[in-house]
Design a protein around this motif. Sequence first.
Motif: not given
Length: 87
Positions: A11-37
């Motif tokens: 999540q820390g690497r996804l934060r920052g200018p030009g990167r993911w928005q805060p809501l997207e960062v918080r959803a990172a685990a869910a996004a990874c869980a959806e791509q279990e392959e």
Amino acid sequence: DRIRPSLREVQGRLRGPGRWQPLEVRAAAAACAEQEELYRLVPPSDGKPACVLLRNEPTWFKGWVDLDMPDSYPAEVWRSLEAVLQD
């Protein structure tokens, strides 16, 4: 790098200018869980934080660095690095 990718680290690497928005960062685990392959979520255990791992590590991967272990680099490596940084 070879630092074990805790959820907080990812999540820390996804934060920052030009990167993911805060809501997207918080959803990172869910996004990874959806791509279990592609990803494997490892729950926290034995005092270690939750991690996001690749389901299939590349053949060239040498493993994670244990940050709690003593330094394994020879003193010459650190002297050389110091010399480069001082130039």
